[in-house]
Design an enzyme around this catalytic site. Structure first.
Site, short mmCIF file in Angstrom:
data_model
loop_
_atom_site.label_atom_id
_atom_site.label_comp_id
_atom_site.label_asym_id
_atom_site.label_seq_id
_atom_site.Cartn_x
_atom_site.Cartn_y
_atom_site.Cartn_z
N GLY A 191 0.80 -1.23 0.00
CA GLY A 191 0.00 0.00 0.00
C GLY A 191 0.83 1.28 0.00
O GLY A 191 0.38 2.31 -0.52
N HIS A 233 -14.41 12.09 -15.78
CA HIS A 233 -13.88 12.14 -17.15
C HIS A 233 -12.58 12.94 -17.25
O HIS A 233 -12.34 13.90 -16.52
CB HIS A 233 -14.92 12.77 -18.08
CG HIS A 233 -15.26 14.19 -17.70
ND1 HIS A 233 -14.56 15.28 -18.17
CD2 HIS A 233 -16.19 14.69 -16.85
CE1 HIS A 233 -15.06 16.39 -17.65
NE2 HIS A 233 -16.05 16.06 -16.83
N HIS A 277 -2.38 6.53 -5.07
CA HIS A 277 -3.40 5.78 -4.33
C HIS A 277 -4.60 6.70 -4.12
O HIS A 277 -4.47 7.74 -3.46
CB HIS A 277 -2.82 5.33 -2.97
CG HIS A 277 -3.80 4.59 -2.10
ND1 HIS A 277 -3.46 4.14 -0.85
CD2 HIS A 277 -5.09 4.22 -2.28
CE1 HIS A 277 -4.49 3.52 -0.30
NE2 HIS A 277 -5.51 3.57 -1.15
N ILE A 300 -9.03 8.86 2.33
CA ILE A 300 -10.37 8.27 2.34
C ILE A 300 -11.45 9.37 2.42
O ILE A 300 -11.34 10.31 3.21
CB ILE A 300 -10.47 7.26 3.51
CG1 ILE A 300 -11.74 6.45 3.44
CG2 ILE A 300 -10.30 7.92 4.87
CD1 ILE A 300 -11.70 5.20 4.33
#
Ligand SMILES: CC(=O)SCCNC(=O)CCNC(=O)[C@H](O)C(C)(C)COP(=O)(O)OP(=O)(O)OC[C@H]1O[C@@H](n2cnc3c(N)ncnc32)[C@H](O)[C@@H]1OP(=O)(O)O
Length: 206
Positions: free
Chosen positions: A62, A126, A135, A156
């Site tokens: 990660g 888009h 990430h 997050i």
């Protein structure tokens, strides 16, 4: 497929591969304390010379910096893991080594770099362009025409309004609302997002 990295992130990738009917031929990790990943024994550090080159590798680590370091060290071909529930425009591209978790949406004409993590339910609209080793964390959202530099993490639940340029090796905190461009290495939190510090610079040679 070989997986390098036997952490929780590796578990999620392993399940995606299983869902897709792919065979996981080996799981590797430099940390001797990591002995098992789900049903797979961890085979120790990966030595590319010892394994057939016909199988692809995903670096299931990660941390963006460590993932980049590993990718540079390995002379091998990299695969992707794309959850069947991801909704990816046929006009968008996903680079080698990238993993796309459940519920991700990528709308048309977006370019996802190499070794990216597009985590659960994130949304890339888009014409976005993401560099390598990015990430995008669970439930984060990029509006249209956003550019993200190498190694950046979008936290997050964060969101980025349309047309912005986010630099490289930036950290966008959890839940941040980004309404202005962000310079390289900045750490930004809050609503509206504000810079609280800078990450240590990452040399291009890492
Ligand atoms: C499947 C998965 O698990 S994917 C992983 C997803 N994880 C994430 O998205 C994590 C994102 N990380 C964060 O939000 C972190 O809080 C960071 C990176 C922004 C900052 O972490 P640190 O460098 O340890 O900073 P620290 O916790 O010391 O906070 C510094 C200050 O910023 C504030 N702060 C930190 N994060 C946030 C945030 N997300 N929103 C608002 N304020 C924040 C702290 O309250 C603190 O304020 P103070 O100085 O007034 O006390």
């Amino acid at each position: 497929m070989y997986l390098i990295g036997a952490s929780g992130h590796g578990k999620v990738i392993a399940e995606i591969l299983e869902n897709n009917g792919a065979t996981i031929s080996g799981v590797f990790d430099d940390d001797p304390a990591r002995q098992q990943l789900l049903d797979y024994p961890v085979l120790g550090p990966f030595d590319a010379a010892k394994y057939p080159k016909d199988k692809q590798v995903i670096i299931s680590i990660g941390n963006n910096r460590i993932r980049k370091k590993k990718a540079r060290e390995l002379d091998t071909s990299f695969g992707t893991a794309i959850h069947p529930s991801a909704n990816i425009s046929a006009r968008s591209r996903v680079g080698e080594g990238s993993v796309i978790m459940a519920g991700v949406s990528i709308n048309c004409n977006s370019v996802i770099g190499k070794h990216n993590i597009l985590n659960t339910n994130c949304s890339i609209d888009h014409d976005c362009v993401l560099g390598d080793f990015v990430h995008v964390s669970p439930n984060a959202a990029l509006a249209g025409n956003v550019r993200i530099g190498e190694g950046t993490q979008i936290g997050i639940g964060a969101c980025v309004i349309q047309g912005l340029i986010i630099g490289k090796w930036v950290t966008i905190g959890a839940g941040t609302v980004v309404i202005t461009d962000v310079p390289d290495h900045a750490v930004i939190v809050g609503n509206p997002g504000r810079i609280i510090k800078y990450n240590q610079a990452v040399p291009d040679t890492l």
